[in-house]
Design an enzyme around this catalytic site. Structure first.
Site, PDB file in Angstrom:
ATOM      1  CG  HIS A  32      -1.776   1.211   1.337  1.00 49.01           C
ATOM      2  ND1 HIS A  32      -3.061   1.247   0.846  1.00 49.01           N
ATOM      3  CD2 HIS A  32      -1.550   2.444   1.872  1.00 49.01           C
ATOM      4  CE1 HIS A  32      -3.575   2.444   1.060  1.00 49.01           C
ATOM      5  NE2 HIS A  32      -2.676   3.193   1.684  1.00 49.01           N
ATOM      6  CD  GLU A  33       1.634   3.621   3.660  1.00 48.28           C
ATOM      7  OE1 GLU A  33       1.895   4.684   3.069  1.00 48.28           O
ATOM      8  OE2 GLU A  33       0.593   3.451   4.313  1.00 48.28           O
ATOM      9  CG  HIS A  36       0.441   6.206  -0.842  1.00 46.00           C
ATOM     10  ND1 HIS A  36      -0.682   6.640  -1.519  1.00 46.00           N
ATOM     11  CD2 HIS A  36      -0.020   5.605   0.295  1.00 46.00           C
ATOM     12  CE1 HIS A  36      -1.759   6.318  -0.825  1.00 46.00           C
ATOM     13  NE2 HIS A  36      -1.385   5.689   0.269  1.00 46.00           N
TER      14      HIS A  36
END
Length: 387
Positions: A32-33, A36
């Site tokens: 997820h990170e 980004h």
């Protein structure tokens, strides 16, 4: 018996529970990170920190671009801190931003166009969905799938199936126009349709017959709490001729990955809708304790393949939750950006601050409620075992 001992005894091994839980969670959070981070870097935004976990840093290093990669003490999440962010939640510090030089503004997250900021924020949940699709597709491509034909062996007495007129050896063809390829296909539809009339087409010998059936509502206990499901009262055929193995091409496996991912999304929205209307129980809302418990159980029973499948399911859930329009979550940021794009300027700093405070309160309350559910569920489990 304390909580830690309880977790250990429920999974057979405290070490296995902790390792499985941390492994599953860290993979989902990292992906997820990284979504980004990767999009932010590609769009020219400076990254100050990439953190797995919160709190004190346990281990870390700084790369050539000046990004601090670190593993922190509380592994329940993570964050990417871009240049210009005042916190891990990407809230801006307006006073500091006003002092930025032109060079700093060029790589500052708050100074990017609304479309770039939206792309960076959306990349986290999208990465979770991509991970899930890849995992589901990979498992099907490598292992294939054992399929049980949707043929009826036994019709339970007094069941919804008996009332509808099902007979042994019926082969289910479709439900409400949806083609049924396996017994599990039928179970998925029926379990989500308690109290709803279904039009079911069956092959009975040389005849095609249409039946009307309404699954009965039954409450069952699962590792994630009480679940209300629909039941027809049919048992699958035990004939070896009705069991087949399906091997997937690369395209077929990818299609199955999309299908499995969508199924998790669809079931999540179905649960939320039924929760709002009072047809589902809130005790299915789970926190870290129950996820740890399930991780240990899956590792014990399903091994590595089971854990990888759990990673995919949780990845979909994390991606979907983060898209909810709650300030502090990715969806809340996207909501603010949509408003900014529509009105031509961002919301006032005061309005955004209020929104983030409300979002923080909502997230904390949900976490507390889910953790309380976990504790109650754990206590009920051990009471039923007589411990």
């Amino acid at each position: 018996m304390n909580l830690i001992e309880a977790l250990g005894s429920m999974t057979g091994s405290l070490a296995l529970t902790l390792v499985s839980f941390l492994g599953v969670l860290l993979v989902v959070v990292f992906v997820h990170e990284f979504g980004h981070f990767w999009v932010g870097r590609r769009l020219g935004v400076g990254v100050q920190a990439f953190s797995i976990g919160f709190g004190p840093e346990l281990y870390g290093w700084t790369d050539r671009s000046g990004t601090r990669w670190k593993l922190c003490a509380i592994p329940l999440g993570g964050y990417v801190k871009f240049v210009g962010d005042a916190s891990a939640a990407s809230t801006p510090d307006r006073a500091a931003l006003d002092q930025f030089s032109e060079a700093e503004r060029a790589i500052s997250f708050p100074h990017q166009t609304v479309w770039k900021r939206a792309a960076i924020v959306a990349a986290g949940p999208i990465a979770n969905f991509i991970l899930a699709i890849a995992v589901f597709a990979g498992l099907n491509y490598v292992n294939g799938r054992q399929v049980l034909d949707p043929r009826v062996d036994v019709v339970q007495a007094g069941s919804a199936a008996e009332r509808a007129g099902f007979q042994p050896n019926d082969l289910i063809v479709s439900i409400d126009g949806r083609q049924i390829e396996s017994f599990s296909d039928m179970q998925r539809i029926v379990s989500a349709s308690a109290g709803e009339a279904l039009t079911i087409v069956v092959q009975r010998g040389s005849e095609t017959i249409t039946l009307q059936a309404t699954p009965d509502l039954k409450e069952q206990t699962t590792p994630f709490g009480k679940q209300r499901i629909g039941l027809l009262g049919l048992q699958a055929s035990r004939n070896p001729e009705d069991i087949r193995r399906v091997d997937y091409t690369a395209i077929g496996a990818l299609t199955s990955g999309f299908s499995e991912t969508w199924y998790v999304v669809d079931r999540t929205f179905d649960y939320i809708g039924k929760l709002i209307t009072g047809r589902e129980s809130t005790d299915q809302l789970s926190g870290p304790i129950r996820i740890a418990q399930v991780s240990g159980q899956v590792a014990s029973l399903g091994g590595l393949a089971g854990l990888v499948n759990l990673i995919a399911v949780l990845s979909v859930s994390i991606g979907l939750i983060n898209l909810f329009p709650v300030p502090l979550l990715d969806g809340g940021h996207l909501l603010f950006y949509a408003i900014e794009a529509g009105r031509g300027r961002p919301l006032s700093e005061r309005a955004q601050e209020i929104g983030f405070r409300i979002g923080f309160a909502i997230v904390v309350l949900l976490m507390l409620f889910a953790t309380w559910n976990d504790i109650v569920h754990l206590g009920a489990t051990f009471s039923s075992r007589g411990t």
